[in-house]
Design an enzyme around this catalytic site. Structure first.
Site, PDB file in Angstrom:
ATOM      1  N   ARG A   1      11.748  -5.449   4.408  1.00 36.52           N
ATOM      2  CA  ARG A   1      11.529  -4.037   4.061  1.00 36.52           C
ATOM      3  C   ARG A   1      12.550  -3.110   4.735  1.00 36.52           C
ATOM      4  O   ARG A   1      12.880  -3.271   5.903  1.00 36.52           O
ATOM      5  CB  ARG A   1      10.113  -3.667   4.509  1.00 36.52           C
ATOM      6  CG  ARG A   1       9.761  -2.218   4.391  1.00 36.52           C
ATOM      7  CD  ARG A   1       8.282  -2.000   4.338  1.00 36.52           C
ATOM      8  NE  ARG A   1       7.546  -2.522   5.486  1.00 36.52           N
ATOM      9  CZ  ARG A   1       6.218  -2.559   5.540  1.00 36.52           C
ATOM     10  NH1 ARG A   1       5.501  -2.141   4.518  1.00 36.52           N
ATOM     11  NH2 ARG A   1       5.614  -3.030   6.604  1.00 36.52           N
TER      12      ARG A   1
ATOM     13  N   LYS B   1       0.828  -1.214   0.000  1.00 37.40           N
ATOM     14  CA  LYS B   1       0.000   0.000   0.000  1.00 37.40           C
ATOM     15  C   LYS B   1       0.860   1.261   0.000  1.00 37.40           C
ATOM     16  O   LYS B   1       0.588   2.201  -0.726  1.00 37.40           O
ATOM     17  CB  LYS B   1      -0.920   0.024   1.241  1.00 37.40           C
ATOM     18  CG  LYS B   1      -1.818  -1.196   1.370  1.00 37.40           C
ATOM     19  CD  LYS B   1      -2.797  -1.040   2.529  1.00 37.40           C
ATOM     20  CE  LYS B   1      -2.159  -1.001   3.908  1.00 37.40           C
ATOM     21  NZ  LYS B   1      -1.520  -2.264   4.323  1.00 37.40           N
TER      22      LYS B   1
ATOM     23  N   ARG C   1      -9.343   0.654   9.385  1.00 37.83           N
ATOM     24  CA  ARG C   1      -8.909  -0.684   9.794  1.00 37.83           C
ATOM     25  C   ARG C   1      -9.922  -1.351  10.709  1.00 37.83           C
ATOM     26  O   ARG C   1      -9.716  -2.515  11.076  1.00 37.83           O
ATOM     27  CB  ARG C   1      -7.571  -0.598  10.522  1.00 37.83           C
ATOM     28  CG  ARG C   1      -6.343  -0.746   9.607  1.00 37.83           C
ATOM     29  CD  ARG C   1      -5.139  -0.341  10.411  1.00 37.83           C
ATOM     30  NE  ARG C   1      -3.952  -1.108  10.189  1.00 37.83           N
ATOM     31  CZ  ARG C   1      -2.859  -0.622   9.581  1.00 37.83           C
ATOM     32  NH1 ARG C   1      -2.864   0.570   9.035  1.00 37.83           N
ATOM     33  NH2 ARG C   1      -1.774  -1.351   9.512  1.00 37.83           N
TER      34      ARG C   1
ATOM     35  N   ARG D   1      12.009  -0.893  10.067  1.00 36.83           N
ATOM     36  CA  ARG D   1      10.954  -0.559  11.022  1.00 36.83           C
ATOM     37  C   ARG D   1      10.974  -1.498  12.216  1.00 36.83           C
ATOM     38  O   ARG D   1      11.077  -2.717  12.060  1.00 36.83           O
ATOM     39  CB  ARG D   1       9.585  -0.667  10.338  1.00 36.83           C
ATOM     40  CG  ARG D   1       9.183   0.579   9.614  1.00 36.83           C
ATOM     41  CD  ARG D   1       7.937   0.361   8.801  1.00 36.83           C
ATOM     42  NE  ARG D   1       6.803  -0.149   9.569  1.00 36.83           N
ATOM     43  CZ  ARG D   1       5.564  -0.196   9.097  1.00 36.83           C
ATOM     44  NH1 ARG D   1       5.304   0.231   7.878  1.00 36.83           N
ATOM     45  NH2 ARG D   1       4.585  -0.663   9.830  1.00 36.83           N
TER      46      ARG D   1
ATOM     47  N   ARG E   1       0.737  -8.521  13.731  1.00 29.99           N
ATOM     48  CA  ARG E   1       0.064  -7.560  12.842  1.00 29.99           C
ATOM     49  C   ARG E   1      -0.824  -8.279  11.839  1.00 29.99           C
ATOM     50  O   ARG E   1      -1.918  -7.809  11.503  1.00 29.99           O
ATOM     51  CB  ARG E   1       1.104  -6.693  12.125  1.00 29.99           C
ATOM     52  CG  ARG E   1       1.771  -5.704  13.083  1.00 29.99           C
ATOM     53  CD  ARG E   1       3.050  -5.142  12.519  1.00 29.99           C
ATOM     54  NE  ARG E   1       2.851  -4.328  11.354  1.00 29.99           N
ATOM     55  CZ  ARG E   1       3.788  -4.103  10.423  1.00 29.99           C
ATOM     56  NH1 ARG E   1       4.981  -4.657  10.545  1.00 29.99           N
ATOM     57  NH2 ARG E   1       3.525  -3.343   9.405  1.00 29.99           N
TER      58      ARG E   1
HETATM   59  P1  AMP Z   1       1.194   0.626   9.007  1.00 33.88           P
HETATM   60  O1  AMP Z   1       2.385   1.462   8.694  1.00 33.88           O
HETATM   61  O2  AMP Z   1      -0.020   1.027   8.210  1.00 33.88           O
HETATM   62  O3  AMP Z   1       1.474  -0.843   8.932  1.00 33.88           O
HETATM   63  O4  AMP Z   1       0.825   0.944  10.528  1.00 33.88           O
HETATM   64  C1  AMP Z   1       1.742   0.712  11.592  1.00 33.88           C
HETATM   65  C2  AMP Z   1       1.002   0.647  12.913  1.00 33.88           C
HETATM   66  O5  AMP Z   1       0.347   1.908  13.170  1.00 33.88           O
HETATM   67  C3  AMP Z   1      -0.103  -0.394  13.002  1.00 33.88           C
HETATM   68  O6  AMP Z   1       0.400  -1.671  13.317  1.00 33.88           O
HETATM   69  C4  AMP Z   1      -0.973   0.190  14.121  1.00 33.88           C
HETATM   70  O7  AMP Z   1      -0.381  -0.009  15.396  1.00 33.88           O
HETATM   71  C5  AMP Z   1      -0.915   1.692  13.813  1.00 33.88           C
HETATM   72  N1  AMP Z   1      -1.998   2.083  12.858  1.00 33.88           N
HETATM   73  C6  AMP Z   1      -1.845   2.495  11.567  1.00 33.88           C
HETATM   74  N2  AMP Z   1      -3.034   2.775  11.018  1.00 33.88           N
HETATM   75  C7  AMP Z   1      -3.973   2.528  11.957  1.00 33.88           C
HETATM   76  C8  AMP Z   1      -5.404   2.608  11.987  1.00 33.88           C
HETATM   77  N3  AMP Z   1      -6.115   2.986  10.913  1.00 33.88           N
HETATM   78  N4  AMP Z   1      -6.026   2.266  13.157  1.00 33.88           N
HETATM   79  C9  AMP Z   1      -5.333   1.907  14.242  1.00 33.88           C
HETATM   80  N5  AMP Z   1      -3.993   1.780  14.267  1.00 33.88           N
HETATM   81  C10 AMP Z   1      -3.306   2.089  13.152  1.00 33.88           C
END
Ligand code: AMP
Length: 218
Positions: free
Chosen positions: A128, A15, A90, A162, A173
């Site tokens: 990554r 994404k 989400r 990360r 996750r």
């Molecule tokens: P991502 O970079 O999108 O994988 O997000 C990293 C982390 O940020 C996730 O594992 C969650 O802990 C938090 N996070 C990102 N987007 C959301 C969301 N829409 N709702 C809740 N937590 C989020």
């Protein structure tokens, strides 16, 4: 009518890579809740501890906070003519909020799912790396930097890994995604606004499909 484009898919589906390409080439702002939370986590504020704990555990930040940051960010001027959401919604509560927001902002939602098999997701995440200066995304298995662990675009800059891309957090996750986010796809499918893209391909091929979907249904 202007659009809100949702990039949906499991963590590691690509994404972020696609959102960056769309932003560059279609000039639509890309809003990543993950990026917003990483910035919040690293700031010295009372919120930082809460956000860090959830991210480290591979769990979601509260709907309340997430909804507040999305409302604030999408209300800014650069989002007037549409925007891309990467990593939001989400949960069902977030999807319900977005529905209301779209009506308030006079925009139409278009959801695009990047469909990627589970085995590939794990390698995409654990491999990554990204540039701390420009955000360019690399992968030690699939898209290595020309010089080991150094950004191609910023010579001398070491790439980041990360903290939540370690094998243990990756499993958490993926489980969180299956439980809380995957069910949203049925909801968007039933509303007839979900399109599916085969995501186990080169970024450019995936991008072409996504751009077609967005521009043919303006
Ligand atoms: P991502 O970079 O999108 O994988 O997000 C990293 C982390 O940020 C996730 O594992 C969650 O802990 C938090 N996070 C990102 N987007 C959301 C969301 N829409 N709702 C809740 N937590 C989020």
């Amino acid at each position: 009518m202007w659009k809100i484009i949702l990039l949906m898919g499991a963590p590691g589906a690509g994404k972020g890579t696609q959102a960056r390409l769309l932003q560059e080439r279609l000039n639509l702002p890309q809003i990543s809740t993950g990026d917003i939370f990483r910035a919040l986590r690293d700031a010295r504020t009372p919120l930082a501890d809460e956000v860090r704990a959830m991210m480290e555990a591979g769990q979601l930040v509260s709907d309340d906070l997430t909804i507040r940051v999305v409302r604030e960010r999408t209300g800014r001027d650069d989002c007037k003519h549409g925007y891309i959401l990467d990593g939001f919604p989400r949960t069902p509560a977030q999807a319900a909020m977005l529905e209301k927001l779209a009506v308030e902002q006079g925009k139409r939602i278009q959801a695009i799912l990047l469909d990627v098999p589970r085995e590939l997701l794990e390698k995409r995440m654990t491999g990554r790396r990204n540039c701390p200066v420009c955000g360019e995304i690399y992968n030690i298995y699939f898209r290595p930097a020309k010089i080991d662990n150094v950004c191609d675009l910023h010579p001398g800059t070491q790439l980041n890994h990360r903290a939540d891309d370690n094998p243990e957090t990756v499993q958490a996750r993926l489980a969180t995604y299956e439980e809380q986010t995957h069910p949203l796809l049925e909801y968007y499918q039933a509303s007839n606004i979900l399109r599916v893209v085969e995501g186990a391909r080169e970024p450019e091929a995936i991008y072409r499909d996504i751009e077609d979907m967005i521009t043919s249904e303006r």
